[in-house]
Design a protein around this motif. Sequence first.
Motif, mmCIF file in Angstrom:
data_model
loop_
_atom_site.group_PDB
_atom_site.id
_atom_site.type_symbol
_atom_site.label_atom_id
_atom_site.label_comp_id
_atom_site.label_asym_id
_atom_site.label_seq_id
_atom_site.Cartn_x
_atom_site.Cartn_y
_atom_site.Cartn_z
ATOM 1 N N UNK A 74 0.855 -1.190 0.000
ATOM 2 C CA UNK A 74 0.000 0.000 0.000
ATOM 3 C C UNK A 74 0.888 1.236 0.000
ATOM 4 N N UNK A 75 0.903 1.978 -1.111
ATOM 5 C CA UNK A 75 1.804 3.142 -1.189
ATOM 6 C C UNK A 75 1.409 4.217 -0.179
ATOM 7 N N UNK A 76 0.118 4.342 0.117
ATOM 8 C CA UNK A 76 -0.296 5.366 1.089
ATOM 9 C C UNK A 76 0.283 5.044 2.474
ATOM 10 N N UNK A 77 0.177 3.766 2.868
ATOM 11 C CA UNK A 77 0.690 3.382 4.184
ATOM 12 C C UNK A 77 2.223 3.426 4.207
ATOM 13 N N UNK A 78 2.860 2.993 3.087
ATOM 14 C CA UNK A 78 4.332 2.978 3.023
ATOM 15 C C UNK A 78 4.917 4.384 3.149
ATOM 16 N N UNK A 79 4.374 5.317 2.357
ATOM 17 C CA UNK A 79 4.954 6.672 2.351
ATOM 18 C C UNK A 79 4.662 7.380 3.674
ATOM 19 N N UNK A 80 3.456 7.136 4.222
ATOM 20 C CA UNK A 80 3.121 7.741 5.516
ATOM 21 C C UNK A 80 4.079 7.221 6.592
ATOM 22 N N UNK A 81 4.367 5.920 6.548
ATOM 23 C CA UNK A 81 5.286 5.336 7.536
ATOM 24 C C UNK A 81 6.680 5.934 7.374
ATOM 25 N N UNK A 82 7.105 6.135 6.123
ATOM 26 C CA UNK A 82 8.433 6.707 5.867
ATOM 27 C C UNK A 82 8.523 8.124 6.451
#
Length: 382
Positions: free
Chosen positions: A12-20
Amino acid sequence: MLSDKVLKIPKSSTLQITAKAKTLKQKGIDVINFAAGEPDFKTPKEVITEINNAIENNYIYYAPSKGYLELRKAIAEKYRELYNINVDHEEIIITPGAKQAIFEAVATLLNPGDKVLIPTPCWVSYEPIVKLCDGVVEFVKTIEEEGFKIDIEDLERKIADSKLLILNYPNNPTGCSYDEKTLRKVIDLCLENDVYILSDEIYDRITFEKHITLLKFKEARDKIVLINGFSKTYSMTGFRLGYAIANRKIIDEMAKVQEHTVSCAVSFVQIAAIAALKKCEYFVRMMNYEYRKRMEYITKRLNEMNISHIKPKGTFYVFPKFNVNGFKLAERLIEKYHVATIPGEAFGPGGENHLRLSITIPIEKIEEGLELIEKCLKEMSS
Ligand code: PMP
Ligand code: GLU
């Protein structure tokens, strides 16, 4: 060898980038976070108090798989109050997050190979969920000049052999919403072609104009699965609480999927959510007021900067367009300027060269972030 099906699903790019963005922040880097798809307000105190009370009162065991009756009744009451719509509590299932409700609905509706129509740009998880349930996705065009409204002609062309249409309004990432006339057309086409509609209305309380719920169309009720939840409306993303409303047969089948996967939503969170529904209307209004101010501000600034965008009708997302690839722009922004955004390409066809900017940060940060985006664009074009 692992499952081909799962191996092919992207993260999930939304979750990945938010986590980053959150990790960089923890390292002491001052990130401007336009990426997070979650409210920046603290969950209302009434909910926190009720969490503690519910634990004290022993709501610490499994809940019924469809959810506590009191909560289902409170949701039904809310639909009466907000939309003047009658929903029976047996037509509601409480799930751990709206995402799980979507998964259960799709798992319940599809047979392998069934075709699912999704207008794009769309939220990142619909296609993976359909694929996990062995469905086949066909994207439907939207018209950017009309605020990313569904292209009815394209829908007409593709609907004949479809099983399900996934509609999401107010829309993540475009902010598009619908008037009654357009919804009427969509409903008529679906009824004519015997197609179910999953109506994801999780942003129904973050709107800048009146929201019309699909449940209003009584004659189509048996073909509609409505999705909603507490994450956005009450700033409860970490509590994981959502729900679906559909006819009793569909809900009872979804309950079987729930029983065999997650059992139930967290017991004490369900009890606390009753307080959200009954005592926190002031909170919903306060957040809406703030988002409206921020939305006015960012769209005014984007206009001044000559950055093409559509003014959202709801949600806390803006989806501006640039003349550079969204992935490239987002990467440069985070690496060099510490501005986190989601590239439009992550949301499927129609998202190319866009960025999703989430206005879940204070106006000063929005301003700072926009200045950095301007700087980055100048650098990339020189
Ligand atoms: N639908 C949409 C359109 C969303 O943006 C989200 C974001 N989280 C969800 C569903 C899922 O919400 P949750 O699982 O947090 O309830
Ligand atoms: N829905 C939010 C978003 O789009 C949260 C992350 C997710 O569940 O995708 O950013």
